[in-house]
Design a protein around this motif. Sequence first.
Motif, PDB file in Angstrom:
ATOM      1  N   SER A   1       0.840  -1.201   0.000  1.00 18.36           N
ATOM      2  CA  SER A   1       0.000   0.000   0.000  1.00 18.36           C
ATOM      3  C   SER A   1       0.873   1.248   0.000  1.00 18.36           C
ATOM      4  O   SER A   1       2.043   1.214   0.374  1.00 18.36           O
ATOM      5  N   GLN A   2       0.286   2.360  -0.409  1.00 26.09           N
ATOM      6  CA  GLN A   2       0.988   3.630  -0.333  1.00 26.09           C
ATOM      7  C   GLN A   2       1.086   4.058   1.129  1.00 26.09           C
ATOM      8  O   GLN A   2       0.104   3.984   1.872  1.00 26.09           O
TER       9      GLN A   2
ATOM     10  N   ALA B   1      -4.729 -13.448  -5.998  1.00 27.06           N
ATOM     11  CA  ALA B   1      -5.923 -13.665  -6.817  1.00 27.06           C
ATOM     12  C   ALA B   1      -6.155 -12.501  -7.767  1.00 27.06           C
ATOM     13  O   ALA B   1      -6.454 -12.694  -8.958  1.00 27.06           O
ATOM     14  N   VAL B   2      -6.003 -11.276  -7.279  1.00 23.34           N
ATOM     15  CA  VAL B   2      -6.245 -10.094  -8.102  1.00 23.34           C
ATOM     16  C   VAL B   2      -5.198  -9.956  -9.206  1.00 23.34           C
ATOM     17  O   VAL B   2      -5.509  -9.645 -10.360  1.00 23.34           O
ATOM     18  N   SER B   3      -3.935 -10.207  -8.853  1.00 24.75           N
ATOM     19  CA  SER B   3      -2.846  -9.957  -9.801  1.00 24.75           C
ATOM     20  C   SER B   3      -2.868 -10.913 -10.986  1.00 24.75           C
ATOM     21  O   SER B   3      -2.389 -10.560 -12.075  1.00 24.75           O
TER      22      SER B   3
ATOM     23  N   ALA C   1      -5.357  -1.942  -9.486  1.00 25.69           N
ATOM     24  CA  ALA C   1      -5.870  -2.589  -8.278  1.00 25.69           C
ATOM     25  C   ALA C   1      -7.200  -3.237  -8.607  1.00 25.69           C
ATOM     26  O   ALA C   1      -7.821  -2.967  -9.648  1.00 25.69           O
ATOM     27  N   GLY C   2      -7.645  -4.107  -7.724  1.00 25.57           N
ATOM     28  CA  GLY C   2      -8.918  -4.794  -7.910  1.00 25.57           C
ATOM     29  C   GLY C   2      -9.468  -5.261  -6.577  1.00 25.57           C
ATOM     30  O   GLY C   2      -8.821  -5.130  -5.527  1.00 25.57           O
TER      31      GLY C   2
ATOM     32  N   VAL D   1      -7.113  -3.911  -3.802  1.00 20.22           N
ATOM     33  CA  VAL D   1      -5.887  -4.683  -3.602  1.00 20.22           C
ATOM     34  C   VAL D   1      -4.937  -4.389  -4.769  1.00 20.22           C
ATOM     35  O   VAL D   1      -5.331  -4.513  -5.927  1.00 20.22           O
ATOM     36  N   PRO D   2      -3.701  -3.981  -4.510  1.00 19.17           N
ATOM     37  CA  PRO D   2      -2.787  -3.604  -5.601  1.00 19.17           C
ATOM     38  C   PRO D   2      -2.447  -4.783  -6.504  1.00 19.17           C
ATOM     39  O   PRO D   2      -2.278  -5.915  -6.042  1.00 19.17           O
ATOM     40  N   CYS D   3      -2.368  -4.516  -7.789  1.00 18.97           N
ATOM     41  CA  CYS D   3      -1.864  -5.505  -8.755  1.00 18.97           C
ATOM     42  C   CYS D   3      -0.341  -5.389  -8.759  1.00 18.97           C
ATOM     43  O   CYS D   3       0.229  -4.514  -9.419  1.00 18.97           O
TER      44      CYS D   3
END
Length: 740
Positions: free
Chosen positions: A155-156, A605-607, A618-619, A656-658
């Motif tokens: 995360s940022q 899962a998202v990536s 992100a997703g 969620v970040p890719c």
Amino acid sequence: MDQKRELSSIDLAALVTELNRYEGAKVDKAYLYDDDLLRLKLRDFDRGRVELMIEVGDVKRAHAADPDHVADAPGRPPNFAKMLRNRMSGADFAGVEQYEFDRILTFEFEREDQNTTLVAELFGQGNVAALDETGEVVGSLSTVRLKSRTVAPGSQYEYPGSRLDPLDVSRGGFERHMRESDSDVVRTLATQLNLGGLYAEEVCTRAGVEKETPIEEATDDQLRALHDALSRIGERLRSGDIDPRVYEESIDGDGNADDDADPRVVDVTPFPLAEHEDLPSVGFDSFNAAVDEYFYRLGSEDAEAGDAPADASASRPDFEGEIAKQQRIIEQQEGAIEGFEEQAQAERERAELLYANYDLVDEVLSTVREARESEVPWDEIEETLDAGAERGIPAAEAVVDVDGGEGTVTVELADESGDDADDEGGANGGTTRIELDASEGVEVNADRLYQEAKRVEEKKEGAMAAIESTREELEAVKERKAEWEEQQAANDGSGQGDDGDDGADDEEEYETDWLSRASIPIRSPDNWYDRFRWFHTSTGYLVIGGRNADQNEELVKKYMSKHDRFFHTQAHGGPVTILKASGPSESADPVDFSEETLREAAQFAVSYSSDWKDGRGAGDAYMVDPDQVSKTPESGEYIEKGSFVIRGDRTYFEDVPCRIAVGVQCEPVTRAIGGPPSAIVDRAAAHVTFEPGMYAQNDAAMMAYRDLKERFTDQSFVRKVASADRLQEFLPPGGSDIVD
């Protein structure tokens, strides 16, 4: 009075100027003691060894320490320390800033391949976060998830809300903030103006204003005097006009003043305080030196009182494991040397065989050369030689291959020694095959073989030098083991150890510097899950995902157990992702997975979903229990292969970040690995992080391979365990860009 255990915002403002004098110092190593004390060992051109200490536990401090005040290096470094070593070893210290007027220091480190920011939060629970160039958290001592801010890998980084800087506020702003309070003067200065109790009292004393004066009763002249006193403190800090003090007091065992008792430290300040005028103090040339002395004495006094911190004790390094590794490397190097000897001897024997069959070889080469000078095609030359062999012409019979593309002919010559030859051209009984340059004569071809033998012998000399170096490393490990055991025996007898630099260096070196190793032994694993997408979380749990609809079906039907967790993305086209509570043939108990583990599985899962392919940064993903996953559709509905029906409540993970990292793991096995960066960075000797971008999957894999290969001295090792094809298996489908 109570002993100071945390640095104030004013203290940090004074320290920043002095710490920036170390700009340009190079980072050597990072150590972590007891999960809350970070030590960065640096080398400064002018000052030599520099020890930067950042503690965020019960004691909160950040300063450069005298090497004599530094405890011996701890045992095996935890993941956070390993991550910092990978990112920061050899980096230049580029400076430090205080964030606004908060108890937060931001340290900048620059390296040719990547920059790193360390944010030290010296308030509340305390924390240290490592950020990449984009401000994304690479790792942190603690994960923070609040409504107001998040500090978590991937995360940022988010700073706390802005605070008023009392040292820079205008008179009008100061009076406005004071007048808005319904408390007294000192409490308003301490809380609304962010000065804290001690310095709020100091400002009141310097301004000659009664501390408990209600704000509504304070006059304009009193507020003006308070602002003037505060401004003078700010000007003194900015100008560097300091006179550091360590304050002491003498008390007996019951806490009562006793001039005969040994003095204990109670405070450290950048200049003398009127509030402490009744306490004896010791002056220092720099505030950093005063802070170092204060906390060193505080730690010693805690230890004498029975509260010794655990960071001073060192667990036993794995000397036996390192010795075994060095011995395995020596065995491999000895085998390589033997192979070089055999190869060089074989090349010389080939050259001698050419001279032994000089007339026959010369006839072959002359025939081919004359034909090519007459512009006879290569296929016709081959047909002519085949016809000559059928007629029993010895020179033609010796030719076993013609390669027009390379301009070579291969001859098979009788080996008078009768030994089988094992060469790159193959062997057949008592004969040896030799590839010849058809444009050259016998002498040139033989000389080429002699030169190759010489080149191989040079490689042998290099291997012999490498094996001597490895033997020296082995002996050094044995010596460190003996010294460590001797030191432990001495500690057991005296209760004390040597806190000097030598002891620290002895204990720290057990960790292998894989990037600099001349030869890395290959220990390839064979795991049941290799054919799926997979990674191990930073907490050690296996996560597996399907590469296609067939694998999605297989994972759910064959490998999902009742205590696992099922993940999928909101976006269509994502893999079935299973967070395993155990292996496929192991019995499992319910597991209370950490938030970090669940977030990593969600990021996986998202990536690998369509979020990446569509270029989204992100997703969203969701998690359910296995008994909520079914292949039975509602009446009248149809389920595609690889799809499932989810019933019941879902746990969602939003934005969620890719991000995916790929890297090279060197211990305890050697292999390519890939997955969420927070799970990969500490397992990999070197890694590359990707986000959705413009480069095709195979191009991105080749970029990663070249990057990783250049970091290792043993580049052949990377070729064997982390080729572009193997790295590509861990990259999501779609375009990618390198982000570090």
